[in-house]
Every structure is written in structure tokens, then in C-alpha cells.
Design an enzyme around this catalytic site. Structure first.
Site: not given
Length: 266
Positions: A75, A224
Site C-alpha cells: 500500500d 507498507h
């Protein structure tokens, strides 16, 4: 004149009724994604009700538990200086990945987005402003997705976008239906941990241990890119997972594998 008024009133009532019925068909109750983590090679488990719900709308959170395939996803809400390091590792190890980007990322990290596509990775939709999609209108939801798609096309030439990761992991039947109508498949995940707090990084071992502890056949990993821990751990994690017999595949491979057609996989 009175007849015309009555006719218009009847049409309005019918429109409101059908709109209400359509809305009721796709409930908008917010649902937060969650699951029982995988351990010792056993797959993560979201539970039958949640699995059946996302299956109803063609979403996935893991692949075939009988095949040692891994699907690596990231992400990208904003750039924190580690994406190029991650891309370097993926290129060296010949590992495909999917990067779910926001509008902020597209506006502030153009070079990284261009490189993702040039390196053969998938760029997915994480919405433009990262809102809770259950709290925005149908039109706003569609706009959020289209802005990401069009900006990605502008930067990379990639016209089509197939995969959506809902912001904050929050969704509803309504948002899933709207996304499906727009041509998107929801991609959830079966392996994740707290890695997004940039002021609470704990060192590469923390990321590595969490990955290796939860890994299982068919895992969809969520990492992430803002995490230095992840960037520093990625190469060793990939190499050691390969030694364990795992193969890294893309989300396109997952879609072609028939995972959506075979309910026995869940």
C-alpha cells in the site's frame, strides 16, 4: 395540468421506491477487514460468513492453500524514501508485486509509479483521497476510483485498472457492488502486521519475523512502503521463502488460477 402533476408525482414516487429497493439490495453497513492470522504454515482464516460475503462480490484474500504460491502487495499512501529500495530488491529477485496507490502518491512520487509499471508490476487502486468509501456517495466513490485510474494512465500509459484495495480496510456490500460495476476486484490480504508507524520502526528483524511467522501457501501479503523495517527485511525474507519452496506470483496469476471459481479453496 393536474393530470400532468399527478403523473410526475407518480414517476417520482416510483423512482424513489426503486432507488430505495436498489439500495436495500446492497447494504452499506461498514465492515472492517479482519481474520485469524496464519501460523506454522496454516492459512489465515477470515471465517465462513466473511469469506462467503466477499466471495459473493468476487473478492479474494488468499489463494489456493494447497499451493506454495505467494502474492506480494504494497500500500502506497505517500513516499517515505524506501520504494526504490523495495523495487531494487524485487528486480534483483525477479519477484512481481502489486502497488496500491493513492492520489497523493501519484502526485508526489511520479518517478516511482512510472518505474513500477516499467518494471512489470501491477499498479492498483487505493482511492484518490483515502476516504471511508462507505461514507461517500455513489458518484464520489466512482470519482475516487476514476481519478486514480486516469492519473495512472497519464503517468504510465496504463489504461486499465483491475484491482482495488479499500482504504482503511473498510467496505460494505454497496461499495463492493459499485466497485465491481466499475470493473474492479477487491483484493484483501491474509498476512499483515503493524508496519505503518514511521516513528515506531523496530528494525528489519521485526518485519522479517512477522512475515515468516504468518506465512502460508496462497498468502496475500500486505506491506507498507513507508516502513524502513520492510525495506530492509524484504530481500532476506524473499530469499528464505524461496528456500522453503515458495513461488512469488502476481495477482493476475491468482485471477487466472481459478481461485474465484472454486469455493472449496476456502
Amino acid at each position: 395540468m393536474r393530470r400532468i402533476y399527478k403523473l410526475l408525482l407518480a414517476i417520482s414516487v416510483l423512482f424513489l421506491m426503486t432507488g430505495t429497493l436498489a439500495y436495500a439490495e446492497f447494504p452499506n453497513k461498514p465492515i472492517g477487514w479482519g481474520f485469524k492470522k496464519g501460523r506454522e504454515g496454516k492459512p489465515a482464516d477470515a471465517g465462513k460468513p466473511l469469506e462467503q460475503l466477499i466471495g459473493k462480490y468476487g473478492a479474494v484474500y488468499k489463494g489456493d492453500p494447497n499451493k506454495k504460491d505467494i502474492y506480494l502487495t504494497f500500500d502506497n499512501g505517500y513516499e517515505n524514501g524506501y520504494t526504490d529500495q523495495i523495487l531494487d530488491v524485487l528486480k534483483k529477485e525477479k519477484v512481481p508485486a502489486a502497488f496500491f496507490v493513492t492520489g497523493h502518491y501519484l502526485e508526489s512520487a511520479e518517478d516511482q509509479v512510472i518505474r513500477m509499471v516499467e518494471d512489470g508490476h501491477i499498479v492498483g487502486n487505493h482511492s484518490y483521497h483515502h476516504p471511508d468509501l462507505t461514507k461517500v456517495s455513489d458518484e464520489k466513490l466512482k470519482e475516487e476510483l476514476e481519478l486514480v485510474r486516469s492519473k495512472t494512465q497519464e503517468l504510465t500509459g496504463q489504461k486499465h485498472m483491475s484491482y482495488l484495495r479499500p482504504p482503511r480496510g473498510v467496505f460494505s456490500e454497496r461499495t463492493m457492488q459499485l466497485a465491481r460495476e466499475a470493473g474492479y476486484t477487491h483484493i484483501f490480504w491474509s498476512l499483515a502486521f503493524v508496519d505503518w508507524n514511521t516513528d515506531q520502526q523496530r528494525g528489519w528483524q521485526y518485519s522479517y519475523d512477522n512475515i515468516m511467522r504468518q506465512i502460508h501457501p496462497g498468502a496475500i501479503l500486505l506491506l507498507h512502503t513507508v516502513s524502513k523495517d520492510n525495506a530492509d527485511a524484504l530481500e532476506k525474507a524473499i530469499q528464505d521463502l524461496k528456500k522453503q519452496g515458495y513461488t512469488f506470483k502476481s495477482l493476475d496469476d491468482l485471477m487466472l488460477s481459478g481461485v474465484l471459481k472454486d469455493p472449496m479453496l476456502y
